[in-house]
Motif scaffolding. Structure first.
Motif, mmCIF file in Angstrom:
data_model
loop_
_atom_site.group_PDB
_atom_site.id
_atom_site.type_symbol
_atom_site.label_atom_id
_atom_site.label_comp_id
_atom_site.label_asym_id
_atom_site.label_seq_id
_atom_site.Cartn_x
_atom_site.Cartn_y
_atom_site.Cartn_z
ATOM 1 N N ALA A 120 0.779 -1.232 0.000
ATOM 2 C CA ALA A 120 0.000 0.000 0.000
ATOM 3 C C ALA A 120 0.813 1.285 0.000
ATOM 4 O O ALA A 120 0.434 2.261 -0.641
ATOM 5 C CB ALA A 120 -0.942 -0.006 1.213
ATOM 6 N N GLY A 121 1.919 1.355 0.742
ATOM 7 C CA GLY A 121 2.635 2.611 0.919
ATOM 8 C C GLY A 121 2.070 3.399 2.092
ATOM 9 O O GLY A 121 1.006 3.073 2.623
ATOM 10 N N ASP A 122 2.777 4.455 2.494
ATOM 11 C CA ASP A 122 2.340 5.276 3.634
ATOM 12 C C ASP A 122 1.140 6.139 3.255
ATOM 13 O O ASP A 122 1.080 6.691 2.159
ATOM 14 C CB ASP A 122 3.461 6.207 4.094
ATOM 15 C CG ASP A 122 4.637 5.455 4.690
ATOM 16 O OD1 ASP A 122 4.453 4.289 5.064
ATOM 17 O OD2 ASP A 122 5.732 6.045 4.768
ATOM 18 N N THR A 123 0.215 6.276 4.171
ATOM 19 C CA THR A 123 -0.880 7.235 4.018
ATOM 20 C C THR A 123 -0.796 8.256 5.143
ATOM 21 O O THR A 123 -0.324 7.955 6.237
ATOM 22 C CB THR A 123 -2.255 6.539 4.061
ATOM 23 O OG1 THR A 123 -2.379 5.797 5.287
ATOM 24 C CG2 THR A 123 -2.424 5.591 2.893
ATOM 25 N N GLY A 124 -1.224 9.473 4.848
ATOM 26 C CA GLY A 124 -1.177 10.519 5.861
ATOM 27 C C GLY A 124 0.211 11.066 6.087
ATOM 28 O O GLY A 124 0.495 11.629 7.148
ATOM 29 N N GLY A 125 1.107 10.905 5.101
ATOM 30 C CA GLY A 125 2.462 11.419 5.231
ATOM 31 C C GLY A 125 3.465 10.354 5.615
ATOM 32 O O GLY A 125 3.110 9.228 5.960
ATOM 33 N N ASP A 126 4.719 10.728 5.570
ATOM 34 C CA ASP A 126 5.829 9.825 5.864
ATOM 35 C C ASP A 126 5.855 9.480 7.347
ATOM 36 O O ASP A 126 5.903 10.356 8.198
ATOM 37 C CB ASP A 126 7.132 10.512 5.450
ATOM 38 C CG ASP A 126 8.337 9.607 5.560
ATOM 39 O OD1 ASP A 126 8.210 8.478 6.056
ATOM 40 O OD2 ASP A 126 9.425 10.044 5.138
ATOM 41 N N ASP A 127 5.829 8.169 7.658
ATOM 42 C CA ASP A 127 5.850 7.751 9.065
ATOM 43 C C ASP A 127 7.274 7.561 9.592
ATOM 44 O O ASP A 127 7.467 7.172 10.742
ATOM 45 C CB ASP A 127 5.045 6.466 9.257
ATOM 46 C CG ASP A 127 5.609 5.278 8.478
ATOM 47 O OD1 ASP A 127 6.689 5.416 7.859
ATOM 48 O OD2 ASP A 127 4.967 4.210 8.490
ATOM 49 N N GLY A 128 8.270 7.831 8.740
ATOM 50 C CA GLY A 128 9.652 7.757 9.187
ATOM 51 C C GLY A 128 10.274 6.383 9.097
ATOM 52 O O GLY A 128 11.477 6.228 9.321
ATOM 53 N N LEU A 129 9.472 5.368 8.789
ATOM 54 C CA LEU A 129 9.990 4.006 8.657
ATOM 55 C C LEU A 129 9.876 3.553 7.206
ATOM 56 O O LEU A 129 8.986 3.987 6.477
ATOM 57 C CB LEU A 129 9.226 3.041 9.570
ATOM 58 C CG LEU A 129 9.388 3.253 11.073
ATOM 59 C CD1 LEU A 129 8.461 2.319 11.840
ATOM 60 C CD2 LEU A 129 10.842 3.020 11.508
ATOM 61 N N ASP A 130 10.765 2.670 6.812
ATOM 62 C CA ASP A 130 10.737 2.174 5.444
ATOM 63 C C ASP A 130 9.669 1.094 5.279
ATOM 64 O O ASP A 130 9.380 0.343 6.206
ATOM 65 C CB ASP A 130 12.109 1.618 5.069
ATOM 66 C CG ASP A 130 13.178 2.708 5.041
ATOM 67 O OD1 ASP A 130 12.798 3.878 4.850
ATOM 68 O OD2 ASP A 130 14.354 2.387 5.198
ATOM 69 N N ASN A 131 9.119 1.021 4.072
ATOM 70 C CA ASN A 131 8.035 0.082 3.804
ATOM 71 C C ASN A 131 8.527 -1.331 3.537
ATOM 72 O O ASN A 131 7.889 -2.297 3.938
ATOM 73 C CB ASN A 131 7.202 0.572 2.616
ATOM 74 C CG ASN A 131 6.583 1.932 2.879
ATOM 75 O OD1 ASN A 131 7.259 2.944 2.765
ATOM 76 N ND2 ASN A 131 5.322 1.961 3.248
ATOM 77 N N GLU A 132 9.631 -1.446 2.835
ATOM 78 C CA GLU A 132 10.246 -2.755 2.617
ATOM 79 C C GLU A 132 11.740 -2.628 2.880
ATOM 80 O O GLU A 132 12.364 -1.635 2.482
ATOM 81 C CB GLU A 132 9.981 -3.275 1.198
ATOM 82 C CG GLU A 132 8.524 -3.615 0.959
ATOM 83 C CD GLU A 132 8.275 -4.362 -0.345
ATOM 84 O OE1 GLU A 132 9.252 -4.848 -0.950
ATOM 85 O OE2 GLU A 132 7.099 -4.459 -0.747
ATOM 86 N N ILE A 133 12.285 -3.617 3.547
ATOM 87 C CA ILE A 133 13.664 -3.533 4.021
ATOM 88 C C ILE A 133 14.371 -4.863 3.787
ATOM 89 O O ILE A 133 13.782 -5.927 3.981
ATOM 90 C CB ILE A 133 13.700 -3.199 5.531
ATOM 91 C CG1 ILE A 133 13.047 -1.836 5.799
ATOM 92 C CG2 ILE A 133 15.117 -3.202 6.077
ATOM 93 C CD1 ILE A 133 12.295 -1.772 7.088
ATOM 94 N N ILE A 134 15.626 -4.774 3.375
ATOM 95 C CA ILE A 134 16.496 -5.941 3.311
ATOM 96 C C ILE A 134 17.633 -5.703 4.304
ATOM 97 O O ILE A 134 18.370 -4.718 4.177
ATOM 98 C CB ILE A 134 17.053 -6.165 1.898
ATOM 99 C CG1 ILE A 134 15.911 -6.526 0.928
ATOM 100 C CG2 ILE A 134 18.104 -7.282 1.902
ATOM 101 C CD1 ILE A 134 16.342 -6.631 -0.526
ATOM 102 N N THR A 135 17.730 -6.566 5.310
ATOM 103 C CA THR A 135 18.839 -6.449 6.253
ATOM 104 C C THR A 135 20.056 -7.159 5.664
ATOM 105 O O THR A 135 19.934 -8.205 5.008
ATOM 106 C CB THR A 135 18.492 -7.061 7.619
ATOM 107 O OG1 THR A 135 18.151 -8.451 7.461
ATOM 108 C CG2 THR A 135 17.295 -6.339 8.244
#
Length: 219
Positions: free
Chosen positions: A102-117
């Motif tokens: 979906a992606g962020d709604t209501g602005g950037d929440d400061g966390l990434d949506n998908e991450i590879i450690t």
């Protein structure tokens, strides 16, 4: 202070302390498309499904491992000679957090949506390049997405301790009608890992096309 990367820029993985960055997250953050409704009294939200993936290339320039969504249909992947998607590399050095549809709604929440450690100390010795790329599984092109950024940081998928470098690819003219971005690569030079911001948009409508393009044109 984090490094703001530009297209084509190459950097060493050295922190300001002089230590080498070996254990970090590569994350992509993006926003859903939000527009005002009738008379501005409501808000329309279009979810954006981007897919962060990576492939590992060995010292013979052969694809030797991959991380991409298990939700990709096996029969379509097979048309490109690709195996089923998975979220953990064979050597255990890279791990994907899974799909965000979906992606962020209501602005950037400061966390990434998908991450590879990434733990470079565990990467198989034969691997010398790791390409990161982004495919749009929806109908929108990248120029419509309000923001999209790849970054490298120390921490966990739910907590950013220190941002090392970031590359902003949001709403640039070169991304109009583009559905995929080859974002960057980790590569080994004289035994040391470095990072290159590639930032090349493509017309690919499917992950298999992007992988073939990387193997044919970027090695």
């Amino acid at each position: 202070m984090a490094i703001n990367l530009t297209k084509g820029q190459k950097i060493d993985l050295r922190k300001s302390t002089g230590e080498t960055l070996t254990n970090f997250c590569v994350g992509v953050n993006w926003g859903a498309i939000e527009t005002k409704g009738f008379l501005g009294l409501s808000k329309n939200v279009t979810e954006v499904d981007l897919d962060l993936s990576c492939i590992l290339i060995d010292d013979q320039n052969k694809l030797c491992d991959h991380l991409y969504s298990p939700l990709y249909r096996v029969e379509v992947l097979q048309q490109f000679g690709l195996p089923k998607g998975k979220l953990l590399s064979v050597d255990g050095a890279l791990k994907h957090t899974g799909d965000d549809l979906a992606g962020d709604t209501g602005g950037d929440d400061g966390l990434d949506n998908e991450i590879i450690t990434v733990d470079l100390s565990k990467v198989d010795a034969k691997v010398n390049q790791i390409f990161f790329f982004l495919n749009n599984a929806g109908k929108e092109d990248f120029s419509q997405i309000p923001y999209a950024k790849i970054r490298m940081y120390e921490g966990t998928p739910t907590r950013v301790v220190s941002e090392f470098a970031s590359y902003n690819v949001s709403a640039e003219a070169q991304y109009v009608n583009k559905r995929s971005i080859i974002m960057g690569k980790l590569y080994k030079r004289n035994g040391e890992w470095k990072f290159s911001a590639i930032g090349d948009p493509t017309d690919d409508t499917f992950l298999g096309q992007t992988i073939h393009k990387i193997v044919q044109s970027y090695l």
